[in-house]
Design an enzyme around this catalytic site. Structure first.
Site, PDB file in Angstrom:
ATOM      1  CE  LYS A 180      72.846  45.487  51.290  1.00  0.00           C
ATOM      2  NZ  LYS A 180      72.083  46.316  50.191  1.00  0.00           N
ATOM      3  CB  SER A 198      69.877  56.610  47.025  1.00  0.00           C
ATOM      4  OG  SER A 198      69.703  55.740  45.711  1.00  0.00           O
ATOM      5  CE  LYS A 238      74.824  50.255  52.219  1.00  0.00           C
ATOM      6  NZ  LYS A 238      73.931  49.953  52.334  1.00  0.00           N
TER       7      LYS A 238
HETATM    8  N1  LIG Z   1      71.683  53.691  46.006  1.00  0.00           N
HETATM    9  C1  LIG Z   1      71.592  53.279  47.267  1.00  0.00           C
HETATM   10  O1  LIG Z   1      70.432  53.004  47.687  1.00  0.00           O
HETATM   11  C2  LIG Z   1      72.546  53.042  47.202  1.00  0.00           C
HETATM   12  C3  LIG Z   1      73.519  52.635  47.053  1.00  0.00           C
HETATM   13  N2  LIG Z   1      74.727  52.285  47.538  1.00  0.00           N
HETATM   14  C4  LIG Z   1      76.415  51.856  47.241  1.00  0.00           C
HETATM   15  O2  LIG Z   1      76.743  52.862  46.226  1.00  0.00           O
HETATM   16  C5  LIG Z   1      77.970  52.871  45.559  1.00  0.00           C
HETATM   17  C6  LIG Z   1      77.220  53.611  44.407  1.00  0.00           C
HETATM   18  O3  LIG Z   1      75.844  53.180  44.113  1.00  0.00           O
HETATM   19  P1  LIG Z   1      75.294  54.052  43.502  1.00  0.00           P
HETATM   20  O4  LIG Z   1      75.016  55.697  43.763  1.00  0.00           O
HETATM   21  O5  LIG Z   1      73.601  53.724  43.613  1.00  0.00           O
HETATM   22  O6  LIG Z   1      75.389  53.062  42.928  1.00  0.00           O
HETATM   23  P2  LIG Z   1      75.152  54.584  40.539  1.00  0.00           P
HETATM   24  O7  LIG Z   1      74.855  53.602  39.441  1.00  0.00           O
HETATM   25  O8  LIG Z   1      73.945  55.127  40.688  1.00  0.00           O
HETATM   26  O9  LIG Z   1      76.472  55.135  40.922  1.00  0.00           O
HETATM   27  C7  LIG Z   1      77.681  54.702  40.652  1.00  0.00           C
HETATM   28  C8  LIG Z   1      79.157  56.258  40.342  1.00  0.00           C
HETATM   29  O10 LIG Z   1      80.101  55.504  40.697  1.00  0.00           O
HETATM   30  C9  LIG Z   1      80.814  56.397  39.485  1.00  0.00           C
HETATM   31  N3  LIG Z   1      81.449  54.867  38.745  1.00  0.00           N
HETATM   32  C10 LIG Z   1      81.014  53.769  38.502  1.00  0.00           C
HETATM   33  N4  LIG Z   1      82.013  52.885  37.245  1.00  0.00           N
HETATM   34  C11 LIG Z   1      83.704  53.991  37.621  1.00  0.00           C
HETATM   35  C12 LIG Z   1      84.618  53.866  37.549  1.00  0.00           C
HETATM   36  N5  LIG Z   1      85.110  52.710  36.640  1.00  0.00           N
HETATM   37  N6  LIG Z   1      85.553  55.539  37.671  1.00  0.00           N
HETATM   38  C13 LIG Z   1      85.121  56.064  38.884  1.00  0.00           C
HETATM   39  N7  LIG Z   1      84.235  56.438  38.926  1.00  0.00           N
HETATM   40  C14 LIG Z   1      82.592  55.452  38.775  1.00  0.00           C
HETATM   41  C15 LIG Z   1      79.568  56.388  38.703  1.00  0.00           C
HETATM   42  O11 LIG Z   1      80.093  57.575  37.817  1.00  0.00           O
HETATM   43  P3  LIG Z   1      79.535  58.069  36.110  1.00  0.00           P
HETATM   44  O12 LIG Z   1      78.477  58.323  36.485  1.00  0.00           O
HETATM   45  O13 LIG Z   1      80.278  59.343  35.817  1.00  0.00           O
HETATM   46  O14 LIG Z   1      79.328  56.274  36.006  1.00  0.00           O
HETATM   47  C16 LIG Z   1      78.980  56.756  39.670  1.00  0.00           C
HETATM   48  O15 LIG Z   1      78.582  57.973  39.878  1.00  0.00           O
HETATM   49  C17 LIG Z   1      77.491  50.856  45.326  1.00  0.00           C
HETATM   50  O16 LIG Z   1      78.062  50.476  45.803  1.00  0.00           O
HETATM   51  C18 LIG Z   1      76.256  50.481  45.811  1.00  0.00           C
HETATM   52  O17 LIG Z   1      76.227  49.420  46.444  1.00  0.00           O
HETATM   53  C19 LIG Z   1      75.040  51.956  49.132  1.00  0.00           C
HETATM   54  C20 LIG Z   1      73.736  52.596  49.328  1.00  0.00           C
HETATM   55  C21 LIG Z   1      72.784  52.994  49.420  1.00  0.00           C
HETATM   56  O1  LIG Z   2      72.392  49.514  49.850  1.00  0.00           O
HETATM   57  C1  LIG Z   2      71.442  49.739  49.430  1.00  0.00           C
HETATM   58  C2  LIG Z   2      70.108  49.795  50.704  1.00  0.00           C
HETATM   59  O2  LIG Z   2      70.835  50.195  51.884  1.00  0.00           O
HETATM   60  C3  LIG Z   2      70.577  49.557  47.799  1.00  0.00           C
HETATM   61  O3  LIG Z   2      70.740  48.281  47.979  1.00  0.00           O
HETATM   62  P1  LIG Z   2      70.609  48.193  46.162  1.00  0.00           P
HETATM   63  O4  LIG Z   2      72.035  48.629  45.943  1.00  0.00           O
HETATM   64  O5  LIG Z   2      70.321  46.585  45.770  1.00  0.00           O
HETATM   65  O6  LIG Z   2      70.049  49.224  45.339  1.00  0.00           O
END
Ligand SMILES: NC(=O)C1=CN([C@@H]2O[C@H](COP(=O)(O)OP(=O)(O)OC[C@H]3O[C@@H](n4cnc5c(N)ncnc54)[C@H](OP(=O)(O)O)[C@@H]3O)[C@@H](O)[C@H]2O)C=CC1
Ligand SMILES: O=C(CO)COP(=O)(O)O
Length: 316
Positions: free
Chosen positions: A166, A115, A83
């Protein structure tokens, strides 16, 4: 399992790990990739039918170009769950994946999906959107379960922008709660925030109705009302006097709204779209205003009609 699919999930962060569990529960063969491991082995040995990216925005382009160097079956479906918006190009993640893989279907997965709640097996719903209906339905089957209800939608631009825009309003909602401005203020902020999302979304080619669904209003409500949201936490802690760098350093994971806000300001300037809430969040993140000054600037704007484009026959 007859419908079992080979699914590669890119990004072993909070969201990638949770989505991997959801796909595995349904009997799919799931391979979760983190950048500590070679991608080559996973892609070559598993012949993925679905590749889902849950990489933070800042890594999407690099990871897409690494994936490009491997041969894939032509029907492999890409799913993006990121996102965010790319600085300078202003591309959405799905635009980056589609440009890298022009002949493959691309599906956007987005909804009110904190999540941590899903990882605790609490019920949740999401949306999978694509111009390719078959691809959206395949992805729907991979993730649907008695705890995760997945809807299809034919407006990937709207679904992706709902989840992305959002995050900026969630920062504002955190500020609102951090300043203890009350329930009326929060309702006004979230509702006018949705108006901004629709304005930008329409300008970028989304269908307005999509913003009133799970991936728009649904995700806006979840994120603006939960301390589990990293974006909400950014706003809440800024309102309590912390510096942005300090907040980001202590945050568990990525708050995409901080960069998205900067990209949105570029888009709004280029296209003359009024986005007053986003503008105040931008100035606050840049250290140009305090939370209280941002509030006053919003409240003291010129008075105006509620809607930009009320049907002509309903006007005075
Ligand atoms: N958590 C949530 O509730 C939700 C998150 N999202 C979206 O999902 C995406 C990820 O979120 P989330 O998992 O929470 O974030 P995290 O910070 O927990 O994880 C980020 C992920 O992206 C990887 N990453 C970051 N930078 C790089 C790079 N330069 N090259 C390769 N891999 C990279 C990280 O790898 P590494 O671990 O190796 O650093 C890790 O796997 C975001 O866009 C977020 O908005 C959407 C819905 C729900
Ligand atoms: O996108 C999300 C919930 O739908 C997660 O929100 P945050 O990235 O603000 O934690």
């Amino acid at each position: 399992m007859p419908n079992s699919k080979s699914v590669v999930i890119l990004g072993a962060g909070a969201w990638g790990t949770t989505l991997a569990k959801l796909a595995a529960i349904n009997g799919n063969q799931v391979h979760l990739w983190s950048r500590q491991e070679p991608l080559e082995k996973i892609l070559e040995n598993n012949n993925p039918q679905i590749i889902l990216s849950a990489i933070s925005m800042k890594g999407v382009r690099d990871v897409a170009s690494i994936v490009q160097s491997f041969p894939l079956a032509p029907q492999t479906i890409f799913v993006t769950a990121t996102k965010g918006l790319e600085p300078h190009t202003t591309y959405t993640p799905s635009q980056i994946w589609q440009a890298a893989f022009p002949n493959h279907p691309v599906v956007v997965l987005s909804g009110p999906n904190l999540s941590q709640e899903i990882a605790q097996d609490l019920p949740s719903a999401t949306v999978v959107a694509s111009k390719n209906a078959n691809a959206a339905q395949s992805v729907q089957l991979v993730f649907s379960s008695h705890r995760f209800r997945v809807y299809t939608n034919p407006d990937p631009v709207g679904v992706e922008l709902g989840g992305t825009l959002k995050n900026v309003i969630a920062i504002a909602a955190g500020i609102c709660d951090g300043l203890h401005l009350g329930t009326n203020a929060k309702a006004a902020l979230v509702t006018r925030g949705l108006t901004e999302m629709v304005r930008i979304g329409k300008n970028l080619g989304a269908i307005t109705e999509t913003f009133y669904g799970l991936s728009g209003l649904g995700d806006l409500l979840a994120t603006c009302n939960s301390p589990l949201s990293r974006n909400y936490q950014v706003g809440y802690q800024l309102a309590n006097g912390k510096m942005l760098e300090e907040v980001l350093a202590s945050l568990p994971g990525t708050a995409e709204g901080v960069n998205t806000c900067r990209v949105l300001m570029e888009i709004a300037k280029q296209r003359s779209i009024p986005i007053p809430i986003t503008e105040q969040v931008y100035q606050l993140l840049a250290g140009q205003v305090t939370p209280r000054v941002a509030l006053d600037k919003l409240m003291l704007r010129n008075i105006k009609p509620e809607f930009d484009d009320f049907p002509r026959e309903q006007m005075w």
